[in-house]
Design an enzyme around this catalytic site. Structure first.
Site, PDB file in Angstrom:
ATOM      1  N   LYS A   1       0.835  -1.208   0.000  1.00 10.79           N
ATOM      2  CA  LYS A   1       0.000   0.000   0.000  1.00 10.79           C
ATOM      3  C   LYS A   1       0.865   1.252   0.000  1.00 10.79           C
ATOM      4  O   LYS A   1       0.647   2.186  -0.791  1.00 10.79           O
ATOM      5  CB  LYS A   1      -0.921   0.022   1.234  1.00 10.79           C
ATOM      6  CG  LYS A   1      -1.925  -1.116   1.272  1.00 10.79           C
ATOM      7  CD  LYS A   1      -2.868  -1.000   2.444  1.00 10.79           C
ATOM      8  CE  LYS A   1      -2.168  -1.180   3.786  1.00 10.79           C
ATOM      9  NZ  LYS A   1      -1.597  -2.533   3.952  1.00 10.79           N
ATOM     10  N   THR A   2       1.834   1.264   0.880  1.00 13.15           N
ATOM     11  CA  THR A   2       2.713   2.424   0.944  1.00 13.15           C
ATOM     12  C   THR A   2       3.460   2.592  -0.370  1.00 13.15           C
ATOM     13  O   THR A   2       3.676   3.693  -0.857  1.00 13.15           O
ATOM     14  CB  THR A   2       3.700   2.272   2.115  1.00 13.15           C
ATOM     15  OG1 THR A   2       2.944   2.035   3.315  1.00 13.15           O
ATOM     16  CG2 THR A   2       4.540   3.513   2.288  1.00 13.15           C
TER      17      THR A   2
ATOM     18  N   ASP B   1      -1.617   8.007   3.873  1.00  7.84           N
ATOM     19  CA  ASP B   1      -1.204   6.648   4.234  1.00  7.84           C
ATOM     20  C   ASP B   1      -1.818   6.287   5.582  1.00  7.84           C
ATOM     21  O   ASP B   1      -2.192   7.170   6.352  1.00  7.84           O
ATOM     22  CB  ASP B   1       0.330   6.582   4.317  1.00  7.84           C
ATOM     23  CG  ASP B   1       0.857   5.152   4.225  1.00  7.84           C
ATOM     24  OD1 ASP B   1       0.047   4.228   4.024  1.00  7.84           O
ATOM     25  OD2 ASP B   1       2.087   4.956   4.354  1.00  7.84           O
ATOM     26  N   GLU B   2      -1.921   5.025   5.896  1.00 10.71           N
ATOM     27  CA  GLU B   2      -2.448   4.557   7.189  1.00 10.71           C
ATOM     28  C   GLU B   2      -3.784   5.233   7.514  1.00 10.71           C
ATOM     29  O   GLU B   2      -4.031   5.682   8.624  1.00 10.71           O
ATOM     30  CB  GLU B   2      -1.450   4.847   8.328  1.00 10.71           C
ATOM     31  CG  GLU B   2      -0.032   4.372   8.094  1.00 10.71           C
ATOM     32  CD  GLU B   2       0.154   2.876   8.344  1.00 10.71           C
ATOM     33  OE1 GLU B   2      -0.842   2.149   8.502  1.00 10.71           O
ATOM     34  OE2 GLU B   2       1.323   2.443   8.347  1.00 10.71           O
TER      35      GLU B   2
ATOM     36  N   GLN C   1      -5.620  -3.012  10.687  1.00 11.00           N
ATOM     37  CA  GLN C   1      -4.450  -2.480  11.360  1.00 11.00           C
ATOM     38  C   GLN C   1      -4.764  -1.182  12.094  1.00 11.00           C
ATOM     39  O   GLN C   1      -3.870  -0.396  12.411  1.00 11.00           O
ATOM     40  CB  GLN C   1      -3.309  -2.249  10.361  1.00 11.00           C
ATOM     41  CG  GLN C   1      -2.746  -3.532   9.792  1.00 11.00           C
ATOM     42  CD  GLN C   1      -1.531  -3.283   8.919  1.00 11.00           C
ATOM     43  OE1 GLN C   1      -0.493  -2.867   9.399  1.00 11.00           O
ATOM     44  NE2 GLN C   1      -1.678  -3.509   7.635  1.00 11.00           N
TER      45      GLN C   1
HETATM   46  N1  ATP Z   1       5.223  -5.079  -6.597  1.00  9.10           N
HETATM   47  C1  ATP Z   1       6.154  -5.321  -5.694  1.00  9.10           C
HETATM   48  N2  ATP Z   1       7.279  -5.977  -6.027  1.00  9.10           N
HETATM   49  C2  ATP Z   1       8.223  -6.237  -5.111  1.00  9.10           C
HETATM   50  N3  ATP Z   1       8.152  -5.882  -3.833  1.00  9.10           N
HETATM   51  C3  ATP Z   1       7.064  -5.228  -3.421  1.00  9.10           C
HETATM   52  C4  ATP Z   1       6.012  -4.911  -4.331  1.00  9.10           C
HETATM   53  N4  ATP Z   1       5.060  -4.256  -3.640  1.00  9.10           N
HETATM   54  C5  ATP Z   1       5.501  -4.163  -2.378  1.00  9.10           C
HETATM   55  N5  ATP Z   1       6.705  -4.734  -2.227  1.00  9.10           N
HETATM   56  C6  ATP Z   1       7.473  -4.857  -0.972  1.00  9.10           C
HETATM   57  O1  ATP Z   1       6.651  -5.392   0.047  1.00  9.10           O
HETATM   58  C7  ATP Z   1       6.927  -4.826   1.297  1.00  9.10           C
HETATM   59  C8  ATP Z   1       5.685  -4.228   1.913  1.00  9.10           C
HETATM   60  O2  ATP Z   1       5.265  -3.092   1.185  1.00  9.10           O
HETATM   61  P1  ATP Z   1       4.541  -1.881   1.860  1.00  9.10           P
HETATM   62  O3  ATP Z   1       5.267  -1.464   3.091  1.00  9.10           O
HETATM   63  O4  ATP Z   1       4.279  -0.869   0.833  1.00  9.10           O
HETATM   64  O5  ATP Z   1       3.195  -2.606   2.293  1.00  9.10           O
HETATM   65  P2  ATP Z   1       2.009  -2.025   3.121  1.00  9.10           P
HETATM   66  O6  ATP Z   1       0.794  -2.595   2.547  1.00  9.10           O
HETATM   67  O7  ATP Z   1       2.104  -0.552   3.240  1.00  9.10           O
HETATM   68  O8  ATP Z   1       2.289  -2.712   4.509  1.00  9.10           O
HETATM   69  P3  ATP Z   1       1.665  -2.375   5.925  1.00  9.10           P
HETATM   70  O9  ATP Z   1       0.196  -2.380   5.770  1.00  9.10           O
HETATM   71  O10 ATP Z   1       2.144  -3.500   6.766  1.00  9.10           O
HETATM   72  O11 ATP Z   1       2.225  -1.047   6.314  1.00  9.10           O
HETATM   73  C9  ATP Z   1       7.995  -3.788   1.065  1.00  9.10           C
HETATM   74  O12 ATP Z   1       9.247  -4.341   1.379  1.00  9.10           O
HETATM   75  C10 ATP Z   1       7.900  -3.513  -0.427  1.00  9.10           C
HETATM   76  O13 ATP Z   1       9.132  -3.100  -0.953  1.00  9.10           O
END
Ligand code: ATP
Length: 788
Positions: free
Chosen positions: A32-33, A224-225, A255
């Site tokens: 997401k981030t 975000d969040e 979360q």
């Molecule tokens: N398309 C992609 N290819 C490779 N790696 C990815 C891809 N998308 C996300 N990632 C990796 O996955 C991990 C999690 O990504 P991110 O922090 O953006 O998730 P999130 O959904 O924001 O997580 P959370 O909800 O736990 O904060 C990071 O290390 C990111 O680099």
DNA sequence: GGCACGAATTTTTTT
DNA sequence: AATTCGTGCC
């Protein structure tokens, strides 16, 4: 735009959707981030001006990381003009430039929680209310909640619901305290954290032309969040995006863990209804964690009723099961975790910085810290008492605040007698009362003691005048000298530094070092600003410092150290290895959440957040006894452990489970050291002797053990957790020692038993150890030998 | 007014 | 255990 290749199809769709509001709702680790980050880069490539993009993150650190990631994608020259930051920091910037329209100056002080608390205390005192009933913390909470929901003092007073609630809680005058609090803040040209959001709303509500200006400035808004935003934040965003609806929010309802701060999960659940054009994007692939971790987390969060079901899968390898470890005590828990950390490091698969230890409360960090140090494990603790919350630092900052804003009453109270210069509470109170009487600031009163008839002796009057003059001199320099030069002069002139030389105690030295570190930080701040061609006055430093947190003081972020932090603080982060410690009833879930299904679900979400921080390895530990508030408590494993499908868990064979025959050395140990059989845990705080189950220290590391199947799983699953553990403890035979007899203790020596009584389920004895004093010991834990 | 010592009290999480 | 609060003495 090559960088779009670094996204999967769903992520890319979310990034490329620009015509209208969008919500990306997805589980942990689904990127997401990343979507938000890439979307900003995409918008820039599409021609949006960087200064027209507003991106809200949850922490300053997240903002910095996002900005630097964007800079990697589109270049620093463009990225530097983006508005990326927390709600608090970005809107404090806007408030500073618009302050005049709502009755503040651009220099307003930001009161931290301690300042608010102190102000509330003095208001309660001023109203002659009992601070046992009107507990400042409680009042502060009520006011904060009101503000987060945009309820002003007037609205509070006319709100039936709140007023009756207060009446029933026997605190009907909160409304009055709130009103005075607000007035006092305004008088002191100060805003608290919640004001930054509330006042922004007031600004936008009462000054449509200002709102219009910012609406035009920001063409795209990203959050975000989003699951942890409150009503005040929701409305700011809503107003700014009204009309164009170019807004993108990302989050995961599972979360949402900040309801205590007013976070309202409905913001994300109702997004579709609040924005006409809303498109919802779901991401299902997790890129962070192994299958085992993802599945375990999914099975856990599935136990929550109130949530949006989400698919989450991963293409990563299976990985290892989550290891669940039971330990005797919090002390042993910390010891064992440090041993695991060392093993992991020595395996050369992991560096220290890949490892995090997460806990529910800051108080838990202490034992962990001690054991890490003992084991020679480098670590960094986040949260708890941060650098800027230390007394000596707050004192120096208080001087800075007073110099920049003489109306800042909390700052004045803090530094007027620091170091002591003969202006005590009585005098300070007289000044404050006189000021209140005449409706002026304390600073004003001190400027003309005669005119205001301040009832003090001439000696005291002189001290006040001297103090005021000293501050005045600094004021004259505040626009001439830079922050560093001025603060350097402040710590010398005020005697702050001299005060640390009066003795050579470790405390004094530490205080001195902290002050020096602060001055250094200010020097760096000045250099940085000057390099960037910006001004580096004291006010500029103050504007930034109030919103800094622990994670921001992190200078060398890539030092190889283990991370210790609360689960809350770990939100949004990821680590290869995660230890979630203290998984016990009453602690996690916290005892305060137990009588509300809603709060219990939030605790479960918190656990979900904890587990989903892990990329490769996850450990869960719990102790059977734990020190809390200075006393030893017997505790049960957290109900949440049972919420995880046991096929993802591994309960290694441990010696720490009572009643099993492989309980190493128990009899030997007990007989040698306590004289009693089955006396229970050997670990006490007074003991320096450490004991590890043999297997863990002498044989191969436990985490390579073959999983122990059925038996213990059934135990945890079928019987309430309480019976598995508690039975054993309750059945422990506790002999009553004879009153009047002499006993021998490992540390205190020989003593006479004065009395034996019950403390909860435990027997405790009062024993007179002669010159070592009379001690009260829990028989279960004291290593006592009865002498004939 | 300042300091020291003993007593009492203690909700988790944080921008 | 740790911190805050109150009291009593100089
Ligand atoms: N398309 C992609 N290819 C490779 N790696 C990815 C891809 N998308 C996300 N990632 C990796 O996955 C991990 C999690 O990504 P991110 O922090 O953006 O998730 P999130 O959904 O924001 O997580 P959370 O909800 O736990 O904060 C990071 O290390 C990111 O680099």
């Amino acid at each position: 735009m090559r960088f779009l290749d670094e996204l999967n199809d769903n992520q890319r769709k979310a990034v490329e959707f620009v015509d209208g509001a969008s919500l990306v709702i997805a589980g942990a680790g689904s990127g997401k981030t990343r979507v938000l980050t890439y979307k900003i880069a995409y918008l820039l490539k599409k021609g949006f001006a960087p200064s027209s993009i507003l991106a809200l993150t949850f922490t300053n650190k997240a903002a910095r990381e996002m900005k630097s990631r964007i800079a990697d994608l589109v270049g620093e020259r463009i990225a530097r003009y983006l508005w990326v930051g927390t709600f608090h920091s970005l809107f404090s910037r806007i408030l500073r430039s618009e302050a005049g329209t709502i009755g503040f100056t651009g220099n307003f002080t930001i009161y931290d929680t301690a300042d608010s608390n102190s102000l509330i205390k003095s208001i309660i005192k001023g109203l002659n209310l009992d601070d046992k009933i009107y507990r400042p913390g409680l009042v502060q909470n009520r006011i904060s909640t009101a503000k987060n929901n945009l309820i002003t003092p007037g609205a509070y007073a006319s709100n039936e619901e709140l007023m009756t609630a207060d009446k029933h809680a026997r605190v009907p005058r909160i409304q009055e305290i709130y009103r005075i609090y607000t007035e006092k803040c305004k008088q002191s040209d100060a805003m608290d954290f919640d004001d930054l959001l509330l006042q922004t709303n007031i600004l936008f509500r009462d000054h449509p032309e200002v709102l219009q200006k910012y609406r035009e400035r920001f063409n795209y808004i990203l959050v975000d969040e989003y699951q942890d935003t409150n009503y005040a934040q929701y409305l700011i965003i809503r107003k700014l995006s009204e009309g164009h609806e170019r807004i993108c929010v990302v989050g995961d309802d599972s979360q949402s863990i900040y309801s205590f701060r007013g976070a309202n999960i409905d913001n994300i659940l109702q997004f579709k209804n609040n924005y006409q054009s809303a498109q919802v994007f779901k991401l299902e692939r997790n890129y962070r964690s192994t299958k085992m971790i993802v599945n375990a987390a999914n099975s856990l969060i599935d136990k929550n009723k109130n949530r949006i079901p989400k698919k989450v899968y991963t293409e990563k390898q299976d990985g290892e099961k989550i290891k669940v470890l039971q330990l005797y005590s919090d002390f042993e828990e910390a010891t064992v975790v440090s041993e695991y950390v060392i093993e992991l490091k020595e395996s050369e698969e992991y560096a220290y910085k890949d490892i995090a230890i997460l806990y529910r409360t800051n108080a838990q960090s202490r034992v962990l810290e001690d054991q890490m140090r003992k084991g020679g494990v480098p670590y960094r603790i986040y949260g708890g008492l941060s650098f800027y919350q230390r007394k000596e630092i707050k004192d120096v900052i208080a001087y800075c605040r007073l110099i920049c804003n003489p109306a800042d009453e909390e700052a004045l109270k803090r530094c007027i007698n620091t170091p002591t210069r003969g202006i005590g509470d009585t005098t300070v109170n007289k000044v404050l009362e006189t000021a209140a009487l005449h409706g002026v600031t304390a600073w004003e009163v001190m400027g003309d003691i005669l005119k205001y008839n301040l009832p003090v002796h001439s000696g005291t009057a002189n001290k006040l005048t001297d103090f005021r003059e000293m501050i005045s001199t600094f004021m004259e320099q505040k626009d001439v000298l830079d922050a560093y030069q001025l603060v350097d002069s402040v710590i010398k002139t005020t005697g702050m530094i001299r005060d640390t030389y009066t003795d050579n105690s470790p405390e004094s030295i530490s205080r001195r070092e902290n002050i020096e570190e602060l001055v250094n930080a200010i020097r760096e701040f000045c250099e940085m600003k000057t390099d960037a061609g910006e001004q580096a006055l004291l006010v500029d430093f103050l504007a930034e410092v109030s919103l800094l947190t622990d994670q921001d003081t992190d200078k060398n972020g890539d030092e190889d150290k283990v991370t210790l932090m609360t689960v809350h603080a770990a939100k949004g982060l990821e680590f290869k290895v995660v230890f979630v410690v203290g998984m016990e009833e009453e602690l996690f879930p916290s005892s305060f959440s137990m009588d509300s299904a809603r709060e219990l679900e939030e605790e479960r979400r918190l656990f979900y957040v904890a587990i989903t921080r892990a990329e490769e390895r996850c450990f869960i530990t719990y102790a059977k006894s734990r020190f809390r508030n200075g006393e030893l408590n017997f505790v049960n494993p957290s109900r949440f452990i049972k919420d995880i499908d046991s096929k993802y868990l591994d309960f290694p064979v441990q010696q720490t489970i009572p009643s099993s025959s492989n309980f190493v050395d128990e009899d030997e140990e007990i007989e040698n050291f306590s004289g009693f059989r089955n006396a229970g845990t050997r670990f006490t705080r007074t003991s320096t002797r450490t004991y590890y189950p043999k297997q863990q220290t002498q044989e191969k590391p436990v985490y390579y053990d073959t999983p122990n199947p059925a038996r213990k799983l059934t135990r945890l699953k079928n019987s309430p957790a309480t019976s598995a553990i508690n039975t054993d403890l309750n059945e422990t035979f506790v002999p009553t020692i004879p009153v009047g007899k002499f006993v021998k203790h490992a540390m205190f020596g020989v003593g006479k038993v004065l009395s034996v009584s019950m403390s909860g389920a435990n027997e405790k004895a009062e024993i007179d150890f002669g010159e070592k004093g009379v001690k009260t010991l829990l028989l279960k834990f004291a290593k006592l030998e009865v002498l004939d």
